[in-house]
Design a protein around this motif. Structure first.
Motif, PDB file in Angstrom:
ATOM      1  N   GLU A  38      24.880  -6.953 -55.957  1.00 32.29           N
ATOM      2  CA  GLU A  38      23.436  -6.837 -55.905  1.00 32.29           C
ATOM      3  C   GLU A  38      23.018  -6.399 -54.515  1.00 32.29           C
ATOM      4  N   ASN A  39      21.727  -6.090 -54.381  1.00 32.68           N
ATOM      5  CA  ASN A  39      21.218  -5.803 -53.046  1.00 32.68           C
ATOM      6  C   ASN A  39      21.329  -7.051 -52.209  1.00 32.68           C
ATOM      7  N   GLY A 409      16.322  -4.698 -51.762  1.00 35.04           N
ATOM      8  CA  GLY A 409      15.880  -5.243 -53.039  1.00 35.04           C
ATOM      9  C   GLY A 409      14.794  -6.287 -52.856  1.00 35.04           C
ATOM     10  N   THR A 433      12.277   0.604 -59.219  1.00 41.81           N
ATOM     11  CA  THR A 433      13.601  -0.032 -59.119  1.00 41.81           C
ATOM     12  C   THR A 433      14.581   0.838 -58.363  1.00 41.81           C
ATOM     13  N   LEU A 436      17.888  -0.488 -56.647  1.00 40.31           N
ATOM     14  CA  LEU A 436      18.045  -1.924 -56.900  1.00 40.31           C
ATOM     15  C   LEU A 436      19.203  -2.174 -57.869  1.00 40.31           C
ATOM     16  N   ALA A 440      17.828  -7.363 -60.239  1.00 39.70           N
ATOM     17  CA  ALA A 440      16.475  -7.079 -59.762  1.00 39.70           C
ATOM     18  C   ALA A 440      15.750  -6.128 -60.694  1.00 39.70           C
TER      19      ALA A 440
END
Lengths: 514, 365
Positions: A38-39, A409, A433, A436, A440
């Motif tokens: 993820e970010n 994010g 987005t 992202l 998210a």
């Protein structure tokens, strides 16, 4: 097993956050190794450590079994490690050839020897299928071509380990296809590729193995062919993720946004050109209308004209029955319009303000947050704390965190939180987005659908076909500043949409639907 | 968070780095004294530190008198800086303010008790106009304010010289300067003459401190300051948030100009025998303001302290001549101090490393 590069037990701390916590990454020669997370999971930090931009607090890096201390990008280059950054580092008024040799020029008697360089570059571009025009200026070529230049730059330096940081974020579907092809070719020639991404489709399409990071920790390294997308996303986010958006049928009601014959003209050095040409459309309460198109077809200018950030040359913008064409940004913002801008750093945030201050950027002048011109900071902080809670915004120091220090994010979540919390009647979301991760994206998509269900009119602009197909109730295709099709996402395929977007197919647009 | 050692807050690093810059500057000055005349270096150095107080309260009064205009020009530069503008034109605004004060002082003695107030307001207004020009150019045509305000410095200087020289009511052709101002235009002493007898100090220092307080409140407590700072940090995002960014830029420059203009007004209305001299030299107060703002880290309260400090060593420096040193050494010391305050970031890093080395937590905010 022999690895070409190994990062063992890497730990890197920043104030208030451990970006990498005992992370291991081992890459074999000739493989495409995806780095998924993820970010803010620590992918970029890990790569910056490998590239010598940061020194880790703990851990070591081994190159072909031998321990090395990478002191900076120049030394990393010497070791054969090359990196293509998410935002390209090219000199725009130099040619492709000049950019590639920059920093590694062959010089004889003080004179540049460009001929040899040109030959080498042409040979490389042929070998790896990377077509470029060596004499074109960077400012004149497409983003996809610029990326090829970046890859050639690494090959020209005889790099063996290639780091690609989110290479597909800026590409069209066709260009992505091409890039995948190039990557496979490179791996076949024995180059090792570290491919940073959070797009599961691309990992499945091209990667051999995948290392997953979550909140700075290394979760696992898995073989991609033996792992399905659901498992990968679960490893990345730490919980089950619904990859398909679950949304009810739209119930469009009365029109909220009516745009008629909107034209925006660009004035560049004397000659003018219509960037947005007589565009008309309507967005109704309770529906998500998406403007789909390839980047640079007038989307930004259209949105800027609607929101008031730039001028309109002709045409009208009516919001809730009021003609707002010539109204100020503040007037629109306080009369039902919320805007998630496309560039969060340029427009969305004041990066040197704290999290709490950014969360009131559109409301600090409202009676709740000020009293006779004095800001009520305790209210601002309260508001910030509430939104941080509600939207799960993660930061090092809560409401006082400097926005600049947050991950992309979470910065995006700040904007989404701020814009949605104002209960808009019209929500304009431009690439909400972009860049992202799935967790998210899922969150932001759900928030947008929730707004729609609450009776908000949503105008979405997106370059991501998945997002367009998933989220919208109606698709308007923009091509060269004109709306060329009005489509129902349920009745078309992604391929068809791609044809409309590239201008090879045109549909019927109902110009007078009100 | 319990610490056994000294607790250093992040917000203190700025103050510490300024102190460090001052220390290095003084050390450097001492080395220069040693080089030029080793035997007199120690008494010379002590003179820099304490010379200002040689004549007791009178000396202290002089320090306040010298500090008044440079605190205001410092505020002018610092305020503009906080809102993302580099006001190198404080000099020109200072000249415009001086001129307006002298004109009102010489032409409107009939105002009586409010004479000095009107003259001071006129100086602020003239400075504001002088500041507005680069502001307008920046807001509407994106002209760099550094260039346009440097131009305004020279336009101000020559326009004032030209006008003063050409006017019978303003010009004293015998002395080649403006005529002396009547008593009614002088800033009242506000009781300071009792505390600091025989010095030139007057109520101006109160006005300067009050201005610093007002600027502090505007910047940190009001929606107006929130907007100005937002525009300074990110013009596009401010526009997106519905802030009138053109208006904010112009207002920033107007306020900065008014502060510098007031600096001119307070100096020439001090009743200390200052006249506009018709020479082609830019007054030093404007550029000293840049030094004060840098040393004070653009913080209004820091600027007051920095202004007092620079005034203190400058007036101490006059006495250096007793030891056959030249007073320019003070300028060198100030220059070194500024040099090191510009390094404040490095010094701050150094401090945070030291405090981290002691096992303390870096972020207390």
């Amino acid at each position: 097993m022999d690895y070409i590069i190994e990062m063992l037990g890497i730990t890197k701390e920043f104030p208030g956050i451990i970006a990498n916590d005992n992370v291991n990454l081992q890459v074999k020669k000739g493989e495409i190794h995806a780095l998924l997370g993820e970010n803010g999971a620590g992918k970029s930090t890990l790569m910056s450590v490998l590239f010598g931009l940061y020194q880790p607090e703990k851990g070591c890096i081994k190159l072909k079994g031998r321990e090395v201390k990478i002191t900076g990008p120049l030394y990393a280059n010497e070791l054969g490690i090359g990196m293509v950054h998410q935002h390209f580092k090219l000199v725009h008024n130099f040619t492709v050839l000049q950019n590639i040799v920059l920093g590694m020029e062959t010089v004889r008697g003080g004179f540049l020897q460009m001929k040899e360089a040109r030959e080498k570059i042409l040979a490389l571009s042929e070998k790896y299928n990377l077509a470029v025009d060596p004499d074109a200026f960077i400012s004149d070529i497409t983003v996809g071509m610029q990326q090829r230049v970046e890859i050639l730059k690494m090959l020209y330096r005889d790099n063996e380990i290639l780091i690609l940081d989110e290479p597909t974020a800026v590409l069209t579907p066709q260009e992505i296809e091409e890039l995948m092809h190039v990557m496979r070719g490179l791996a076949k020639e024995g180059k090792s590729i570290i491919f940073i991404t959070h797009k599961l489709n691309e990992i499945k399409a091209v990667a051999d193995r995948c290392t997953v990071l979550r909140r700075g920790k290394c979760i696992d390294t898995v073989s991609v062919p033996e792992t399905d997308k659901e498992t990968l996303s679960e490893m990345m986010v730490g919980r089950k993720v619904n990859l398909l958006l679950d949304k009810k049928e739209a119930k469009p009601a009365e029109a909220v946004l009516q745009v008629s014959d909107l034209t925006v003209r660009a004035k560049h050095e004397g000659h003018t050109r219509d960037i947005v040409k007589k565009v008309s459309f309507t967005v109704r309460k309770g529906e998500i209308v998406c403007i789909a198109g390839i980047d640079g077809n007038g989307q930004s200018e259209l949105i800027h004209a609607i929101t008031g950030l730039s001028h309109t040359d002709s045409g009208r913008v009516i919001i809730n029955g009021v003609d707002m064409t010539q109204k100020s940004v503040r007037f629109k913002n306080t009369h039902g319009l919320s805007h998630i801008p496309e560039d969060r750093h340029k427009y969305g945030l004041v990066l040197d303000y704290s999290l709490a201050e950014n969360l009131v950027l559109q409301e600090y002048f409202e009676p709740g947050f000020q009293n006779k011109g004095f800001i009520r900071f305790e209210k601002v902080k309260e508001h910030g704390k509430r939104l941080i809670e509600e939207f799960d915004i993660r930061s090092g120091q809560g409401v006082n965190t400097l926005t600049r220090s947050m991950s992309g994010g979470n910065q995006q979540k700040v904007i989404v939180a701020r814009e949605i919390a104002r209960n808009p009647e019209l929500l304009i979301a431009v690439q909400p987005t972009r860049g992202l991760d799935v967790g998210a994206i899922e969150f932001i998509h759900n928030q947008i659908v929730k707004q729609r269900d609450n009776g908000c009119a949503v105008l979405l602009v997106s370059l991501e076909l998945d997002e367009v197909m998933n989220l919208s109730d109606r698709i308007l295709v923009i091509y060269e500043g004109e709306i060329t099709a009005d489509l129902n996402p349920k009745e078309i395929t992604v391929q068809e949409l791609g044809l409309y977007m590239s201008g090879s197919k045109k549909g019927v647009v109902n110009k007078h639907e009100e | 968070m319990k610490n056994k050692g000294i607790k250093i807050k992040k917000s203190d690093f700025g103050f510490l780095s300024s102190l460090f810059a001052v220390f290095v500057g003084l050390l450097f000055g001492f080395i220069i004294l040693l080089c030029s005349n080793a035997s007199q270096a120690v008494p010379g150095f002590l003179t820099i530190l304490t010379g200002a107080l040689t004549h007791g309260n009178k000396g202290a009064g002089q320090v306040f008198y010298y500090a008044t205009p440079i605190i205001l020009t410092g505020l002018s530069v610092g305020f503009a800086f906080k809102t993302g503008l580099f006001n190198i034109g404080a000099t020109g605004q200072f000249i415009a303010g001086s001129f307006a004060a002298v004109v009102v002082g010489l032409t409107l003695p009939s105002l009586g008790a409010v004479h000095w107030t009107v003259a001071l307001l006129a100086s602020a207004a003239a400075g504001a106009v002088w500041g507005a020009v680069p502001g307008i150019l920046k807001a509407f045509f994106n002209v760099n304010e550094v260039i346009s305000s440097i131009m305004m410095n020279y336009i101000g200087l020559y326009a004032v010289n030209f006008t003063v020289k050409g006017s019978k009511t303003l010009f004293d052709s015998l002395r080649n300067q403006s005529l002396p101002l009547p008593e009614s235009s002088h800033i009242p002493k506000m009781g300071l003459n009792l505390l600091f007898p025989d010095s030139s100090v007057n109520g101006g220092i109160f006005i300067a401190v009050l201005a610093a307080l007002v600027i502090y409140i505007i910047l940190n407590k009001t929606t107006f300051g929130f907007e100005l700072k937002a525009v300074g940090f990110n013009r596009n995002a401010s526009k997106y948030a519905g802030i009138n960014e053109k208006k904010s830029i112009i207002l920033s420059m107007v306020i900065a100009g008014a502060l510098a203009g007031m600096a001119g007004g307070l100096l020439y209305l001090a009743g200390s025998g200052k006249h506009i001299e018709v020479v082609d030299v830019l007054p030093a107060e404007g550029f000293t303001g840049i030094s004060v703002a840098l040393l004070g880290l653009s913080n209004p309260l820091g600027i007051v302290l920095a202004g007092l400090f620079i005034a203190h060593i400058t007036s101490g420096g006059f006495y250096l001549q007793l030891f056959e040193f030249s007073t320019e050494i003070i300028d060198i010391i100030v220059a070194v101090i500024i040099y090191f305050s510009a390094f404040s970031l490095i010094i701050r890093l150094l401090f945070s490393k030291i405090s981290k080395g002691r096992g303390e937590v870096k972020n207390h905010e």
